[in-house]
Scaffold this motif. Sequence first.
Motif, PDB file in Angstrom:
ATOM      1  N   LYS A 169       1.724   2.437  10.159  1.00 31.43           N
ATOM      2  CA  LYS A 169       3.005   1.834  10.378  1.00 31.43           C
ATOM      3  C   LYS A 169       2.843   0.253  10.682  1.00 31.43           C
ATOM      4  CE  LYS A 169       4.388   3.106  14.912  1.00 31.43           C
ATOM      5  NZ  LYS A 169       5.683   3.620  15.756  1.00 31.43           N
ATOM      6  N   THR A 170       3.698  -0.575  10.124  1.00 39.15           N
ATOM      7  CA  THR A 170       3.147  -2.008  10.546  1.00 39.15           C
ATOM      8  C   THR A 170       4.264  -2.805  10.493  1.00 39.15           C
ATOM      9  OG1 THR A 170       1.328  -1.828   8.978  1.00 39.15           O
ATOM     10  CG2 THR A 170       2.105  -4.126   9.504  1.00 39.15           C
ATOM     11  N   PRO A 171       4.422  -3.408  11.651  1.00 41.54           N
ATOM     12  CA  PRO A 171       5.895  -4.283  12.082  1.00 41.54           C
ATOM     13  C   PRO A 171       5.496  -5.652  10.935  1.00 41.54           C
ATOM     14  CG  PRO A 171       4.004  -4.954  13.672  1.00 41.54           C
ATOM     15  CD  PRO A 171       3.664  -3.669  12.770  1.00 41.54           C
ATOM     16  N   LEU A 172       6.542  -5.985  10.253  1.00 39.28           N
ATOM     17  CA  LEU A 172       6.736  -7.007   9.525  1.00 39.28           C
ATOM     18  C   LEU A 172       6.907  -8.345  10.213  1.00 39.28           C
ATOM     19  CD1 LEU A 172       6.538  -8.187   6.529  1.00 39.28           C
ATOM     20  CD2 LEU A 172       9.121  -7.913   6.424  1.00 39.28           C
ATOM     21  N   LEU A 173       5.748  -9.181  10.231  1.00 42.03           N
ATOM     22  CA  LEU A 173       5.808 -10.544  11.129  1.00 42.03           C
ATOM     23  C   LEU A 173       5.252 -11.538  10.185  1.00 42.03           C
ATOM     24  CD1 LEU A 173       3.915  -8.939  14.152  1.00 42.03           C
ATOM     25  CD2 LEU A 173       6.208  -9.345  14.144  1.00 42.03           C
ATOM     26  N   VAL A 177       2.636 -10.920   7.394  1.00 46.05           N
ATOM     27  CA  VAL A 177       3.391 -10.836   6.091  1.00 46.05           C
ATOM     28  C   VAL A 177       2.335 -10.675   4.992  1.00 46.05           C
ATOM     29  CG1 VAL A 177       4.222 -13.112   5.807  1.00 46.05           C
ATOM     30  CG2 VAL A 177       5.538 -11.390   4.775  1.00 46.05           C
ATOM     31  N   GLU A 178       1.349 -11.648   4.663  1.00 52.42           N
ATOM     32  CA  GLU A 178       0.581 -11.631   3.799  1.00 52.42           C
ATOM     33  C   GLU A 178      -0.285 -10.531   3.404  1.00 52.42           C
ATOM     34  OE1 GLU A 178       1.502 -13.921   1.230  1.00 52.42           O
ATOM     35  OE2 GLU A 178       2.945 -14.992   2.589  1.00 52.42           O
ATOM     36  N   GLU A 179      -0.515  -9.840   4.508  1.00 51.73           N
ATOM     37  CA  GLU A 179      -1.317  -8.562   4.484  1.00 51.73           C
ATOM     38  C   GLU A 179      -0.521  -7.255   4.165  1.00 51.73           C
ATOM     39  OE1 GLU A 179      -4.509  -8.579   7.472  1.00 51.73           O
ATOM     40  OE2 GLU A 179      -3.312 -10.001   8.523  1.00 51.73           O
ATOM     41  N   ILE A 180       0.580  -7.254   4.167  1.00 47.20           N
ATOM     42  CA  ILE A 180       1.090  -6.085   4.102  1.00 47.20           C
ATOM     43  C   ILE A 180       0.593  -5.222   2.907  1.00 47.20           C
ATOM     44  CG2 ILE A 180       3.523  -4.860   3.779  1.00 47.20           C
ATOM     45  CD1 ILE A 180       2.906  -6.011   6.702  1.00 47.20           C
ATOM     46  N   ASP A 181       0.568  -6.032   1.725  1.00 45.79           N
ATOM     47  CA  ASP A 181       0.262  -5.008   0.442  1.00 45.79           C
ATOM     48  C   ASP A 181      -1.086  -4.151   0.715  1.00 45.79           C
ATOM     49  OD1 ASP A 181       2.461  -5.731  -0.643  1.00 45.79           O
ATOM     50  OD2 ASP A 181       1.567  -7.323  -1.978  1.00 45.79           O
ATOM     51  N   ARG A 195       4.505   3.109   6.289  1.00 41.50           N
ATOM     52  CA  ARG A 195       5.720   2.733   6.891  1.00 41.50           C
ATOM     53  C   ARG A 195       5.622   1.349   7.406  1.00 41.50           C
ATOM     54  NH1 ARG A 195       9.353   3.250  11.469  1.00 41.50           N
ATOM     55  NH2 ARG A 195       7.847   4.284  12.588  1.00 41.50           N
ATOM     56  N   MET A 196       6.867   0.757   7.226  1.00 42.44           N
ATOM     57  CA  MET A 196       6.879  -0.633   7.790  1.00 42.44           C
ATOM     58  C   MET A 196       8.357  -1.032   8.477  1.00 42.44           C
ATOM     59  SD  MET A 196       6.685  -4.233   5.485  1.00 42.44           S
ATOM     60  CE  MET A 196       7.617  -3.629   4.174  1.00 42.44           C
ATOM     61  N   ASP A 197       8.307  -1.485   9.449  1.00 43.97           N
ATOM     62  CA  ASP A 197       9.318  -1.982  10.352  1.00 43.97           C
ATOM     63  C   ASP A 197       9.774  -3.421   9.899  1.00 43.97           C
ATOM     64  OD1 ASP A 197       9.443   0.622  11.478  1.00 43.97           O
ATOM     65  OD2 ASP A 197       8.106  -0.129  13.204  1.00 43.97           O
ATOM     66  N   ALA A 198      10.685  -3.683   9.046  1.00 45.18           N
ATOM     67  CA  ALA A 198      11.139  -4.906   8.498  1.00 45.18           C
ATOM     68  C   ALA A 198      11.870  -5.928   9.545  1.00 45.18           C
ATOM     69  CB  ALA A 198      11.876  -4.715   7.198  1.00 45.18           C
ATOM     70  N   VAL A 199      12.288  -5.350  10.595  1.00 39.08           N
ATOM     71  CA  VAL A 199      13.483  -5.894  11.410  1.00 39.08           C
ATOM     72  C   VAL A 199      13.086  -6.236  12.953  1.00 39.08           C
ATOM     73  CG1 VAL A 199      15.709  -6.504  12.163  1.00 39.08           C
ATOM     74  CG2 VAL A 199      15.557  -5.694   9.912  1.00 39.08           C
ATOM     75  N   ILE A 200      12.523  -7.116  13.385  1.00 37.09           N
ATOM     76  CA  ILE A 200      12.012  -7.280  14.770  1.00 37.09           C
ATOM     77  C   ILE A 200      13.492  -7.636  15.611  1.00 37.09           C
ATOM     78  CG2 ILE A 200      10.698  -8.552  16.335  1.00 37.09           C
ATOM     79  CD1 ILE A 200       9.239  -6.988  14.194  1.00 37.09           C
ATOM     80  N   HIS A 201      13.304  -6.614  17.117  1.00 39.46           N
ATOM     81  CA  HIS A 201      14.583  -7.227  17.802  1.00 39.46           C
ATOM     82  C   HIS A 201      14.003  -7.598  19.023  1.00 39.46           C
ATOM     83  CE1 HIS A 201      17.177  -4.677  15.291  1.00 39.46           C
ATOM     84  NE2 HIS A 201      16.226  -3.628  15.166  1.00 39.46           N
ATOM     85  N   PRO A 202      15.122  -8.400  19.733  1.00 40.10           N
ATOM     86  CA  PRO A 202      14.932  -8.937  20.968  1.00 40.10           C
ATOM     87  C   PRO A 202      14.450  -7.822  22.124  1.00 40.10           C
ATOM     88  CG  PRO A 202      17.058  -9.431  20.384  1.00 40.10           C
ATOM     89  CD  PRO A 202      16.545  -8.440  19.441  1.00 40.10           C
ATOM     90  N   ALA A 203      13.705  -8.185  23.253  1.00 38.15           N
ATOM     91  CA  ALA A 203      13.143  -7.161  24.157  1.00 38.15           C
ATOM     92  C   ALA A 203      14.316  -6.406  24.974  1.00 38.15           C
ATOM     93  CB  ALA A 203      12.195  -7.940  25.100  1.00 38.15           C
ATOM     94  N   LEU A 204      14.002  -5.435  25.400  1.00 40.84           N
ATOM     95  CA  LEU A 204      15.059  -4.653  26.495  1.00 40.84           C
ATOM     96  C   LEU A 204      15.497  -5.646  27.633  1.00 40.84           C
ATOM     97  CD1 LEU A 204      13.305  -1.312  26.670  1.00 40.84           C
ATOM     98  CD2 LEU A 204      15.284  -1.792  25.324  1.00 40.84           C
TER      99      LEU A 204
END
Length: 354
Positions: A169-173, A177-181, A195-204
């Motif tokens: 699994k990879t976070p989309l950053l 981003v140019e390496e995802i493929d 699996r890719m996590d497309a949306v990055i969230h703020p910290a807790l």
Amino acid sequence: MDKKTYAIEYPDGEYENILLTHAAEKKVPIQGEIEITSKCNFGCIHCYADQEKSSMNPVLFMRIADQLRQNGCIWLLVTGGEPLIHEAFDEMWIYAHSIGLRLSLFTNGSMLIDKKISVLKQAPPENIEVSIYSLSEQTQRIITGSAQDINSLLSRLHSLKAVSRIVLKTPLLTENVEEIDKIEQLAKENGFSFRMDAVIHPALSGDCSSVSHRVPADKAASVVMKDPAMREQLRESNSHNRLPFETEGYLFPCSAGKYSFHIDNEANLSMCSIYRNRAGCLKEESFSSVWKRLTDLRETKASPNKRCSECKIKNICPTCPAVGKLHNREHDYIDEYICQYTHEIAALSGIKLL
């Protein structure tokens, strides 16, 4: 006379849907996740889990595991932090497996040494999800502050392939981003899922600096929607509620508090990993009593803003009350990035908004 046995056969996925439907009706905590430590040997630029670093006592873990089984839990995800960093990981993992919990593991893979591999072969997880951030050592260091030998990691994962489903699994950053493929292709070549996590969230903690690493919404959508199967899946999800129970009019549009839960490293029971409402502490109370409190909260009604409640694509929108809380806002806060991203993936999937 020989005793006959009968088996009921269900189409793929139908048995799980039936099980989850009954779990939701009866409020059985059939699946959840437990964070055995918040410590990690990586320092990722996008990490949301920036709370105080500590680990769960193994005796407490085993007591909680027993209570989970007694209350109907079947699937348990063991996570962190980096769970393999816990000094008592081996005994905790083997114990949870021995009492019948069907385990999954989230890890960065850096500590999959021979001893840990032996433990996972002895007590096989259903899934092992391994975070891959980049195929470039330089980019890996930028994202995580640490290096990772990809070839060595792949070799270790292959040794577990026979006993567990392996997911990269990879976070989309913006940094990768140019390496995802290439990362996805690497997974396919090795017979692993991706699996890719497309949306990055703020910290807790409320620190929002991590969102600066989000890929622009239109580009993120194009990366996610390049797969025709994903576009078809999205169209299907938009046509009906993807959960086996009613969510309209409730504050929480998900399984949290219905049949799923999160337990942090201090044994606090919450809705999920990003909504740390801390309904109670399992050091002081039984799981059943705190679970009851959590399910009562799950029944909270909401009057969402009109923009969201009348949205034609709300079934595929990844927003929720947790997003507002992470942004230090109210539950009905609209993250404009998520809104734009959802409209972009809808358009690319051919979903009509009129």
